[in-house]
Scaffold this motif. Structure first.
Motif, PDB file in Angstrom:
ATOM      1  N   SER A 164       0.701  -1.157  -0.240  1.00  0.00           N
ATOM      2  CA  SER A 164       0.072   0.123  -0.160  1.00  0.00           C
ATOM      3  C   SER A 164       0.929   1.366  -0.194  1.00  0.00           C
ATOM      4  O   SER A 164       0.512   2.191  -0.790  1.00  0.00           O
ATOM      5  CB  SER A 164      -0.789  -0.008   1.180  1.00  0.00           C
ATOM      6  OG  SER A 164      -0.326   0.012   2.382  1.00  0.00           O
ATOM      7  N   HIS A 174      -3.394  11.824  -0.749  1.00  0.00           N
ATOM      8  CA  HIS A 174      -4.200  11.192   0.368  1.00  0.00           C
ATOM      9  C   HIS A 174      -3.685  11.243   1.633  1.00  0.00           C
ATOM     10  O   HIS A 174      -3.487  10.137   2.399  1.00  0.00           O
ATOM     11  CB  HIS A 174      -4.583   9.959  -0.190  1.00  0.00           C
ATOM     12  CG  HIS A 174      -5.530   9.797  -1.595  1.00  0.00           C
ATOM     13  ND1 HIS A 174      -6.855  10.084  -1.553  1.00  0.00           N
ATOM     14  CD2 HIS A 174      -4.988   9.399  -2.799  1.00  0.00           C
ATOM     15  CE1 HIS A 174      -7.079  10.034  -2.544  1.00  0.00           C
ATOM     16  NE2 HIS A 174      -6.160   9.603  -3.457  1.00  0.00           N
ATOM     17  N   ILE A 211      -5.508   9.359   4.429  1.00  0.00           N
ATOM     18  CA  ILE A 211      -5.179   7.609   4.187  1.00  0.00           C
ATOM     19  C   ILE A 211      -4.081   7.185   4.630  1.00  0.00           C
ATOM     20  O   ILE A 211      -3.633   6.218   5.355  1.00  0.00           O
ATOM     21  CB  ILE A 211      -5.633   7.493   2.738  1.00  0.00           C
ATOM     22  CG1 ILE A 211      -7.332   7.678   2.461  1.00  0.00           C
ATOM     23  CG2 ILE A 211      -5.385   6.107   2.521  1.00  0.00           C
ATOM     24  CD1 ILE A 211      -7.729   7.263   1.171  1.00  0.00           C
ATOM     25  N   ASN A 214      -3.091   4.791   7.835  1.00  0.00           N
ATOM     26  CA  ASN A 214      -2.671   3.750   7.388  1.00  0.00           C
ATOM     27  C   ASN A 214      -1.377   3.242   8.148  1.00  0.00           C
ATOM     28  O   ASN A 214      -1.390   2.393   8.777  1.00  0.00           O
ATOM     29  CB  ASN A 214      -2.150   3.788   5.788  1.00  0.00           C
ATOM     30  CG  ASN A 214      -1.756   2.359   5.426  1.00  0.00           C
ATOM     31  OD1 ASN A 214      -2.066   1.231   5.965  1.00  0.00           O
ATOM     32  ND2 ASN A 214      -0.759   2.315   4.322  1.00  0.00           N
ATOM     33  N   LEU A 250     -11.312   5.230   9.221  1.00  0.00           N
ATOM     34  CA  LEU A 250     -11.012   5.007   7.749  1.00  0.00           C
ATOM     35  C   LEU A 250     -12.424   4.549   7.126  1.00  0.00           C
ATOM     36  O   LEU A 250     -12.261   5.134   5.864  1.00  0.00           O
ATOM     37  CB  LEU A 250      -9.757   3.931   7.632  1.00  0.00           C
ATOM     38  CG  LEU A 250      -9.301   3.824   6.272  1.00  0.00           C
ATOM     39  CD1 LEU A 250      -8.630   4.937   5.613  1.00  0.00           C
ATOM     40  CD2 LEU A 250      -8.530   2.445   6.224  1.00  0.00           C
ATOM     41  N   TYR A 303     -14.240   7.805   6.588  1.00  0.00           N
ATOM     42  CA  TYR A 303     -13.834   8.616   5.663  1.00  0.00           C
ATOM     43  C   TYR A 303     -13.974   8.302   4.245  1.00  0.00           C
ATOM     44  O   TYR A 303     -14.365   8.994   3.441  1.00  0.00           O
ATOM     45  CB  TYR A 303     -12.257   8.713   5.986  1.00  0.00           C
ATOM     46  CG  TYR A 303     -11.472   9.728   4.811  1.00  0.00           C
ATOM     47  CD1 TYR A 303     -11.465  11.017   5.058  1.00  0.00           C
ATOM     48  CD2 TYR A 303     -10.763   9.217   3.913  1.00  0.00           C
ATOM     49  CE1 TYR A 303     -10.962  11.789   4.106  1.00  0.00           C
ATOM     50  CE2 TYR A 303     -10.085   9.966   3.261  1.00  0.00           C
ATOM     51  CZ  TYR A 303     -10.162  11.281   3.047  1.00  0.00           C
ATOM     52  OH  TYR A 303      -9.376  11.886   2.283  1.00  0.00           O
ATOM     53  N   ARG A 304     -14.020   6.862   4.008  1.00  0.00           N
ATOM     54  CA  ARG A 304     -14.257   6.231   2.833  1.00  0.00           C
ATOM     55  C   ARG A 304     -15.704   6.664   2.402  1.00  0.00           C
ATOM     56  O   ARG A 304     -16.131   6.977   1.179  1.00  0.00           O
ATOM     57  CB  ARG A 304     -13.952   4.728   2.811  1.00  0.00           C
ATOM     58  CG  ARG A 304     -14.590   3.856   1.705  1.00  0.00           C
ATOM     59  CD  ARG A 304     -13.588   3.837   0.603  1.00  0.00           C
ATOM     60  NE  ARG A 304     -14.130   2.933  -0.330  1.00  0.00           N
ATOM     61  CZ  ARG A 304     -13.949   3.356  -1.618  1.00  0.00           C
ATOM     62  NH1 ARG A 304     -13.862   4.569  -2.192  1.00  0.00           N
ATOM     63  NH2 ARG A 304     -14.529   2.458  -2.438  1.00  0.00           N
ATOM     64  N   SER A 307      -8.832  -2.702   6.336  1.00  0.00           N
ATOM     65  CA  SER A 307      -8.418  -1.542   5.922  1.00  0.00           C
ATOM     66  C   SER A 307      -7.538  -1.206   4.887  1.00  0.00           C
ATOM     67  O   SER A 307      -7.922  -0.450   3.973  1.00  0.00           O
ATOM     68  CB  SER A 307      -8.101  -0.588   7.211  1.00  0.00           C
ATOM     69  OG  SER A 307      -9.100  -0.761   8.004  1.00  0.00           O
ATOM     70  N   ILE A 327      -7.424   0.364   1.018  1.00  0.00           N
ATOM     71  CA  ILE A 327      -6.318   1.622   0.679  1.00  0.00           C
ATOM     72  C   ILE A 327      -5.622   1.283  -0.711  1.00  0.00           C
ATOM     73  O   ILE A 327      -5.365   2.101  -1.453  1.00  0.00           O
ATOM     74  CB  ILE A 327      -5.397   1.689   1.851  1.00  0.00           C
ATOM     75  CG1 ILE A 327      -5.868   2.360   2.975  1.00  0.00           C
ATOM     76  CG2 ILE A 327      -4.157   2.819   1.365  1.00  0.00           C
ATOM     77  CD1 ILE A 327      -5.213   2.326   4.522  1.00  0.00           C
TER      78      ILE A 327
END
Length: 297
Positions: free
Chosen positions: A30, A42, A45, A49, A103, A106-107, A250, A254
């Motif tokens: 990622s 991002h 994110i 992460n 997360l 946010y998504r 998660s 991502i």
């Protein structure tokens, strides 16, 4: 036959070790994808992460240290007993759960066109659940410091601490899934002048929809809440392994965002409209060159 707490804890530790290895690979992938594809914009994110991976790593380190001490200095019969280190690991598991929820929120916020009203209730339930978990370590120390499962007196509070994030997961998963389904259906006019629905694979295969909506996250949380409410010793398996599953679920989201194949927006679709003209010799209609029309959701 009821599984003992020690066996459940040992199995959970082995599962967590395996899942942590998988998580490490996905985390590195990622980061590489976000950097190489110039998606470091991002920032939210990227930060979440890294925090999620750090939390999961600290959790695994505490559990592994407890396992090493149990083998080296203490009788293995006490492996499942609660210790201050394991209490810290349990708290880190709740932190990882909260970060995963944030997360997903946010998504969901992005998928719903940055609509704050959509995420208000799920955010409140996530924060309330974390608030219920915070006093549990001190309560366990005052009631039964070595209890391998939550003492009966605090089972309702413990259940609420895990059930409220589950409510968050259910709401957010449903909201994302519904939105992905909605944006994958585009109204068009076909070549015969009739209204039709163009179905765009917003999430790809059904498994991609599961990944994008966080359903894997929700199922893990549901099983864990049921085991905690039943005071089943098997909850130790998900208590350990679940932390890594939160991170894996998660990180899969991502990675799709970093690859640019997430369904926050539906890609431009070209639809061909055929023009017709009459053949003067035979009196019949024939198709001429097609004209492209772009549809952007």
């Amino acid at each position: 036959m009821v599984v003992s707490t020690n066996v459940s804890a040992a199995v959970g530790m082995v599962c967590e070790a395996f899942l942590y290895g998988v998580y490490c690979v996905l985390f590195i992938a990622s980061i590489v994808i976000l950097v190489k594809r110039h998606r470091v914009s991002h920032r939210v994110i990227l930060v979440v992460n890294c925090l999620l991976f750090a939390t999961s790593t600290a959790h695994f380190a505490l559990v592994f240290n407890h396992f090493y001490i149990a083998l080296e200095n203490a009788p293995f019969s006490a492996f499942g007993d609660e210790t201050p280190e394991l209490m810290g690991a349990n708290l880190l598991s709740s932190v990882a759960d909260l970060l995963g929820d944030l997360l997903l929120l946010y998504r969901c916020w992005l998928v719903w066109g940055k609509n704050y009203y959509v995420i208000v209730l799920p955010l409140l339930t996530a924060l309330a659940g974390f608030g219920c978990i915070l006093p549990i370590p001190s309560l366990v120390l005052s009631i039964n410091p070595t209890s391998p499962v939550p003492p009966t007196e605090i089972v309702p509070l413990t259940t609420a601490g895990y059930a409220l994030p589950l409510c968050t997961n259910i709401m957010v998963t449903g909201l994302i899934a519904v939105r992905l389904w909605y944006i994958s259906r585009v109204p068009i006019i076909d070549e015969y002048g009739k209204p039709a629905i163009l179905k765009i694979a917003a999430g790809g295969r059904p498994m991609m929809l599961v990944i994008e909506s966080g359903a894997l996250y929700m199922i893990t949380q549901l099983i864990f809440v049921v085991l905690v409410a039943m005071q089943n010793p098997a909850e130790a398996v998900l208590s350990y392994a679940g932390t890594q599953i939160y991170g894996i679920a998660s990180t899969l989201i991502i990675i799709r965002v970093g690859l640019g194949i997430s369904s926050e927006t539906v890609p431009t679709t070209h639809v061909k409209f055929w023009s017709q003209s009459q053949d003067t010799t035979g009196g019949t209609w024939r198709n001429d060159r097609p004209s492209d029309s772009s549809l952007v959701a």
